[in-house]
Write a protein that holds these residues in place. Structure first.
Motif, PDB file in Angstrom:
ATOM      1  N   ASP A  26      38.296  60.114  41.141  1.00  0.00           N
ATOM      2  CA  ASP A  26      37.673  60.310  42.449  1.00  0.00           C
ATOM      3  C   ASP A  26      38.648  61.030  43.376  1.00  0.00           C
ATOM      4  N   VAL A  27      38.148  62.037  44.072  1.00  0.00           N
ATOM      5  CA  VAL A  27      38.995  62.850  44.949  1.00  0.00           C
ATOM      6  C   VAL A  27      38.487  62.738  46.379  1.00  0.00           C
ATOM      7  N   ILE A  28      39.397  62.454  47.298  1.00  0.00           N
ATOM      8  CA  ILE A  28      39.074  62.408  48.717  1.00  0.00           C
ATOM      9  C   ILE A  28      39.689  63.628  49.378  1.00  0.00           C
ATOM     10  N   ASP A  29      38.835  64.423  49.995  1.00  0.00           N
ATOM     11  CA  ASP A  29      39.292  65.609  50.709  1.00  0.00           C
ATOM     12  C   ASP A  29      39.628  65.190  52.135  1.00  0.00           C
ATOM     13  N   PRO A  30      40.909  65.267  52.543  1.00  0.00           N
ATOM     14  CA  PRO A  30      41.294  64.823  53.893  1.00  0.00           C
ATOM     15  C   PRO A  30      40.620  65.615  55.009  1.00  0.00           C
ATOM     16  N   ARG A  31      40.043  66.760  54.670  1.00  0.00           N
ATOM     17  CA  ARG A  31      39.379  67.556  55.701  1.00  0.00           C
ATOM     18  C   ARG A  31      37.986  67.019  56.014  1.00  0.00           C
ATOM     19  N   SER A  32      37.483  66.102  55.165  1.00  0.00           N
ATOM     20  CA  SER A  32      36.162  65.534  55.397  1.00  0.00           C
ATOM     21  C   SER A  32      36.275  64.358  56.354  1.00  0.00           C
ATOM     22  N   SER A  33      35.160  63.796  56.760  1.00  0.00           N
ATOM     23  CA  SER A  33      35.174  62.667  57.685  1.00  0.00           C
ATOM     24  C   SER A  33      34.351  61.531  57.102  1.00  0.00           C
ATOM     25  N   ALA A  34      34.773  60.300  57.395  1.00  0.00           N
ATOM     26  CA  ALA A  34      34.068  59.124  56.886  1.00  0.00           C
ATOM     27  C   ALA A  34      32.845  58.850  57.742  1.00  0.00           C
ATOM     28  N   PRO A  35      31.700  58.610  57.137  1.00  0.00           N
ATOM     29  CA  PRO A  35      30.482  58.385  57.916  1.00  0.00           C
ATOM     30  C   PRO A  35      30.564  57.102  58.736  1.00  0.00           C
ATOM     31  N   GLY A  36      30.323  57.234  60.038  1.00  0.00           N
ATOM     32  CA  GLY A  36      30.250  56.069  60.907  1.00  0.00           C
ATOM     33  C   GLY A  36      31.567  55.417  61.220  1.00  0.00           C
ATOM     34  N   VAL A  37      32.680  56.038  60.815  1.00  0.00           N
ATOM     35  CA  VAL A  37      33.985  55.434  61.062  1.00  0.00           C
ATOM     36  C   VAL A  37      34.892  56.472  61.696  1.00  0.00           C
ATOM     37  N   THR A  38      35.559  56.129  62.758  1.00  0.00           N
ATOM     38  CA  THR A  38      36.457  57.057  63.436  1.00  0.00           C
ATOM     39  C   THR A  38      37.784  56.374  63.699  1.00  0.00           C
ATOM     40  N   PRO A  39      38.893  57.164  63.780  1.00  0.00           N
ATOM     41  CA  PRO A  39      40.176  56.585  64.138  1.00  0.00           C
ATOM     42  C   PRO A  39      40.104  56.045  65.571  1.00  0.00           C
ATOM     43  N   PRO A  40      41.040  55.199  66.069  1.00  0.00           N
ATOM     44  CA  PRO A  40      42.239  54.803  65.313  1.00  0.00           C
ATOM     45  C   PRO A  40      41.941  53.802  64.213  1.00  0.00           C
ATOM     46  N   PHE A  41      42.854  53.749  63.260  1.00  0.00           N
ATOM     47  CA  PHE A  41      42.661  52.905  62.095  1.00  0.00           C
ATOM     48  C   PHE A  41      43.315  51.548  62.331  1.00  0.00           C
ATOM     49  N   GLU A  42      42.586  50.504  62.041  1.00  0.00           N
ATOM     50  CA  GLU A  42      43.112  49.148  62.128  1.00  0.00           C
ATOM     51  C   GLU A  42      43.165  48.572  60.721  1.00  0.00           C
ATOM     52  N   PRO A  43      44.349  48.465  60.142  1.00  0.00           N
ATOM     53  CA  PRO A  43      44.438  48.007  58.749  1.00  0.00           C
ATOM     54  C   PRO A  43      44.030  46.551  58.609  1.00  0.00           C
ATOM     55  N   ALA A  44      43.423  46.258  57.451  1.00  0.00           N
ATOM     56  CA  ALA A  44      43.061  44.878  57.158  1.00  0.00           C
ATOM     57  C   ALA A  44      44.307  44.016  56.982  1.00  0.00           C
ATOM     58  N   ALA A  45      45.364  44.612  56.443  1.00  0.00           N
ATOM     59  CA  ALA A  45      46.633  43.897  56.266  1.00  0.00           C
ATOM     60  C   ALA A  45      47.762  44.909  56.292  1.00  0.00           C
ATOM     61  N   THR A  46      48.797  44.664  57.057  1.00  0.00           N
ATOM     62  CA  THR A  46      49.925  45.592  57.141  1.00  0.00           C
ATOM     63  C   THR A  46      50.791  45.432  55.903  1.00  0.00           C
ATOM     64  N   PRO A  47      51.473  46.507  55.489  1.00  0.00           N
ATOM     65  CA  PRO A  47      52.308  46.410  54.289  1.00  0.00           C
ATOM     66  C   PRO A  47      53.440  45.405  54.456  1.00  0.00           C
ATOM     67  N   ASP A  48      53.727  44.712  53.382  1.00  0.00           N
ATOM     68  CA  ASP A  48      54.874  43.809  53.332  1.00  0.00           C
ATOM     69  C   ASP A  48      56.107  44.625  52.955  1.00  0.00           C
ATOM     70  N   PRO A  49      57.312  44.212  53.387  1.00  0.00           N
ATOM     71  CA  PRO A  49      58.511  44.981  53.016  1.00  0.00           C
ATOM     72  C   PRO A  49      58.668  45.225  51.520  1.00  0.00           C
ATOM     73  N   GLN A  50      58.203  44.285  50.712  1.00  0.00           N
ATOM     74  CA  GLN A  50      58.368  44.433  49.262  1.00  0.00           C
ATOM     75  C   GLN A  50      57.188  45.149  48.598  1.00  0.00           C
ATOM     76  N   ASP A  51      56.223  45.598  49.384  1.00  0.00           N
ATOM     77  CA  ASP A  51      55.118  46.372  48.827  1.00  0.00           C
ATOM     78  C   ASP A  51      55.603  47.764  48.423  1.00  0.00           C
ATOM     79  N   PRO A  52      55.036  48.339  47.356  1.00  0.00           N
ATOM     80  CA  PRO A  52      55.426  49.710  46.981  1.00  0.00           C
ATOM     81  C   PRO A  52      55.060  50.709  48.079  1.00  0.00           C
ATOM     82  N   ALA A  53      55.956  51.670  48.316  1.00  0.00           N
ATOM     83  CA  ALA A  53      55.672  52.781  49.234  1.00  0.00           C
ATOM     84  C   ALA A  53      55.302  54.031  48.445  1.00  0.00           C
TER      85      ALA A  53
END
Length: 835
Positions: A128-155
């Motif tokens: 599956d490919v997401i083109d960053p130039r497209s826009s998500a239907p019904g959703v606009t920034p700013p983005f509120e993450p469901a969970a922020t990354p933990d320090p030990q999470d992969p970057a």
């Protein structure tokens, strides 16, 4: 460091960036080709990407592939992935399809961020490919993450060359990168005024330092376009124009920049630091640069490191004593967050002054290899209650406590900054049915540049095709793993115990292989009538009887070809029926570039003469040349005298025009035109094109590439720059004539990278002198070497094709020319044959 505030208390890279946005929102975070992107704009762009990913179900712990060309947009896409809680896996679009397939499968990547057409072209249709130039239907920034990354999470997960013949993914956490920044940035005087070069591919972890260094200190990352990175003169000019203060370089690349710097008279640069990484530093090159720069020389810092310890491990600021001393590769002391032990084969410490393997511990040591528990356990070990990574690199401790790098203790080497396992090169070649066995080694040319050489034992009847092997390697491994030379041997040298004798392989590679040189009587007589790269000419002379006489008159050429078997030509000499008849021994006409319009193919075919050209490299090189011609013409047209006399005053034309926001009209959209369109869009130009086979389906496909298909008449009437990229045929002869020129805008520029006769040059001269168009830039005129009256005009730029092409392109064309010539002389057909 004058602005460390964002790092204080940051728990993740996204947390760090959010703090920088609050402190420096209106400041420039990125710069590319004059375009500035503020921290706030980068924040907004990355939010948009994070929204798209979240809408696709991407969340914490997922791996997202990044299949993107280097540009100012990539940091926003990477930040968006991190904001979603995922980690990114860089996938360089220049890698072969097989390599990309392996990495995507091994990482279990299900979603890519990138251009869907490019993903399909790379054979990644099943992802599956997401083109960053497209826009998500019904959703606009700013983005509120469901969970922020933990320090030990992969970057991120970066793939490095593997000793088992397959690359391996190294998992690097947010905490690893934060530790690097917290420990390393205070060693420098860095702040918001600094402008960092963002030079390297995001598949090379040097880019992590180049991006996050400025973002953590409030500085600006200056994105170096790929075209400028490959053209040293342009790169040097860009450093000056952009005011780069922190330059990050692999030493083998800096070598060319240093030479260009000296040749250009040591121009004023804003450089404060040059930071080396990736391979051994060239102390003589650094000394030559400092001698040329005098008191304007920057501080040179050598940073040794490996991906598994997060970019850097040690640091050494190079002093005049280092540059004049006996220590070949001083790498200094461990960074504050790391420690280094030198151990022998029994894991016992070695005495100071003796060689030992470097083991590294600390907060920079990464999580290990993705889905490789056995390999992780082997390379990452815990003893004395501390987790260590064994680097495979040898060093010795000097009397002052600093370290000197001594090389590898296995078969891993460094080529242009990339870690290369010789086993991976060998494994790739053994997969070719024509190869029974192979062994690789690295030698060095006169300039100190690493050369990858492979000894090959042919399979079956011993047939050995260098060109076919090179094609196989290019389709299997990244460009930096493709051997520079292939040497045929009957067997590989073995030790008494039956193992491969690496020392003997190295000696054979340095000696040029086992086969003795061909006797003088068997040498093929070759006539070179146009310039080719000096390395290709030297190789020709090593194996053939070569005579060089550049662009001889027609009567002289007829005498020269009487006993030759091969003619090497570009576009400057006509190989017509008379020449072919005058050469009874002629076997091959080899054109070192694209096109065969100056060769009589019918006469060659009738005489049994093989003809081939080398279009693959020429196309991108000519596109880059065309861009250079456009810029040159746009910046240097001087029309004041004629305008005053004509009563037409166009002030903007006196100093040139800016191309950003202008319209480029491409007549012809083959390999050259497509690459030029891509470059022009990167400069912010609108691109329209006149193409053959103009179907509705193709129009849709072109629109997806940012190109609008229009008729020639419309193109001529609307384009600010008209660029001709068509082959010379009866239909295109004088395609641009008096009528066409009158249809163009008075402020337009004409750029011709086709053959000269595509343009009616008499009509062009009149149009230029009468002010019907603003200027012209010509690659090759109708009669090469004789531009006639056009050269007298101050609003015309004329350049010989070979002189303007980059040295890298010339060298690669020469290499392919040699491979193809070898094949044709052996009676085999090559992919670039004509008819």
């Amino acid at each position: 460091m004058t602005s460390a505030d964002p790092l204080v208390g940051a728990r993740s890279l996204t947390d760090l960036f959010a703090r920088s946005v609050r402190l420096r929102g209106d400041a420039a975070a990125l710069s590319e080709s004059g375009r500035k992107i503020t921290y706030a704009e980068l924040d907004e762009a990355s939010d948009a990407v994070a929204v798209l990913l979240a809408d696709a179900g991407v969340g914490r712990g997922d791996l997202v592939g990044v299949l993107l060309e280097r540009s100012h947009r990539v940091p926003g896409w990477i930040l968006g992935i991190l904001k979603s809680g995922a980690a990114y896996v860089p996938l360089d679009p220049t890698y072969p399809r097989e390599r990309l397939h392996y990495m995507v499968a091994d990482a279990r990547v299900k979603i890519l961020v990138g251009d869907p057409e490019q993903a399909a072209a790379c054979g990644l249709d099943g992802v599956d490919v997401i083109d960053p130039r497209s826009s998500a239907p019904g959703v606009t920034p700013p983005f509120e993450p469901a969970a922020t990354p933990d320090p030990q999470d992969p970057a991120y997960v970066i793939y490095t060359s593997g000793s088992t013949g397959q690359p391996k993914g190294c998992v690097v956490t947010h905490a690893n990168v934060l530790a690097l920044l917290e420990a390393t940035l205070p060693l420098f005087d860095l702040g918001p005024r600094d402008r960092w070069s963002l030079f390297h591919s995001f598949s090379f972890d040097f880019s992590v330092w180049e991006l996050w260094g400025p973002l953590a200190t409030g500085g600006t990352a200056v994105v170096i376009p790929a075209a400028a990175a490959r053209a040293t003169e342009d790169f040097l000019r860009l450093l000056a124009d952009e005011g780069v203060t922190v330059l990050n370089q692999v030493p083998s690349v800096f070598r060319f920049l240093a030479r260009e710097y000296a040749d250009s008279g040591a121009p004023d640069l804003a450089l404060r630091y040059v930071i080396f990484g990736g391979e051994n530093v060239d102390l003589d090159v650094v000394k030559a640069y400092t001698d040329a720069a005098g008191d304007r020389a920057p501080e040179f810092v050598n940073m040794y490191g490996v991906t598994e310890t997060t970019v850097f491990t040690t640091v050494r600021t190079l002093t005049p004593a280092d540059l004049a001393g006996a220590v070949r590769s001083p790498i200094g002391v461990p960074l504050p967050h790391l420690s280094v032990r030198l151990l022998d084969g029994e894991l016992a410490p070695v005495p100071d002054g003796e060689a030992g393997e470097m083991w590294v511990a600390g907060t920079g040591v990464t999580a290990g290899y993705l889905h490789r528990p056995e390999l992780t356990a082997d390379r990452f070990r815990t003893f004395d209650g501390t987790r260590w990574y064994r680097t495979g690199d040898l060093a010795r401790r000097l009397p002052d406590g600093a370290l000197e790098y001594l090389g590898r203790n296995d078969q891993q080497v460094k080529i242009r900054g990339h870690r290369v396992e010789l086993a991976e090169v060998e494994e790739a070649l053994r997969a070719d049915a024509a190869v029974h066995d192979a062994a690789a080694a690295v030698t060095y040319d006169a300039d100190g540049t690493a050369v990858l050489v492979t000894l090959v034992v042919p399979a079956g009847d011993g047939a050995f095709s260098v060109a076919a092997l090179r094609r196989h390697a290019r389709a299997t491994v990244p460009a930096y793993l493709v051997p520079n030379r292939f040497l045929r041997v009957d067997t590989l040298p073995l030790t008494p115990s039956g193992k491969l004798d690496r020392r003997a392989v190295q000696e054979l590679a340095q000696a040029g292989g086992a086969p003795p040189p061909a006797p003088a009587a068997a040498r093929t007589r070759v006539l070179v009538v146009d310039p080719i790269h000096e390395s290709a000419l030297a190789e020709l002379r090593r194996t053939h009887d070569v005579h060089v006489e550049l662009r001889p008159p027609a009567d002289r050429l007829l005498r020269l070809v009487e006993d030759v078997e091969v003619i090497v030509v570009r576009s400057g000499v006509r190989i017509d029926a008379d020449v072919i008849r005058a050469a009874p021994r002629l076997k091959v006409v080899a054109r070192a570039g694209s096109g065969v319009d100056n060769i009589d193919l019918d006469a060659a075919e009738a005489a049994g003469v093989a003809v081939f050209n080398v279009p693959g490299v020429s196309a991108p090189a000519v596109a880059e040349l065309a861009l250079g011609l456009m810029l040159s013409a746009a910046r240097h047209i001087v029309l004041a005298d004629r305008q005053v006399r004509a009563g037409v005053w166009n002030k903007a034309a006196l100093a040139g025009i800016e191309l950003g926001g202008k319209t480029l009209g491409l007549v012809g959209l083959g390999q050259i035109g497509s690459r030029l369109a891509e470059l022009a869009r990167g400069m912010g130009m609108r691109v329209v094109a006149t193409v053959d086979r103009d179907t509705p389906e193709r129009r849709v496909r072109l629109r997806g590439q940012g190109i609008e298909a229009v008729p020639l008449e419309e193109l001529l009437a609307t384009a600010d720059v008209v660029c001709l990229a068509v082959p010379l045929t009866d239909r295109t002869h004088h395609l641009i004539d008096d009528r066409s020129l009158r249809a163009m805008r008075r402020s337009a520029l004409l750029v011709n990278i086709s053959r000269g006769p595509v343009v009616d040059e008499e009509a062009l001269y009149r149009a230029l002198t009468e002010g019907e168009i603003a200027g012209a830039a010509l690659d090759v005129v109708a009669e090469e070497g004789n531009p006639g009256r056009l050269a007298e005009l101050d609003n015309v730029v004329i350049t010989p094709h070979i002189g303007a092409m980059s040295a890298d392109s010339q060298e690669r064309i020469g290499r392919i020319l040699l491979d193809s010539l070898h094949e044709v002389l052996a009676g085999r057909k090559v992919a670039t044959s004509c008819r």
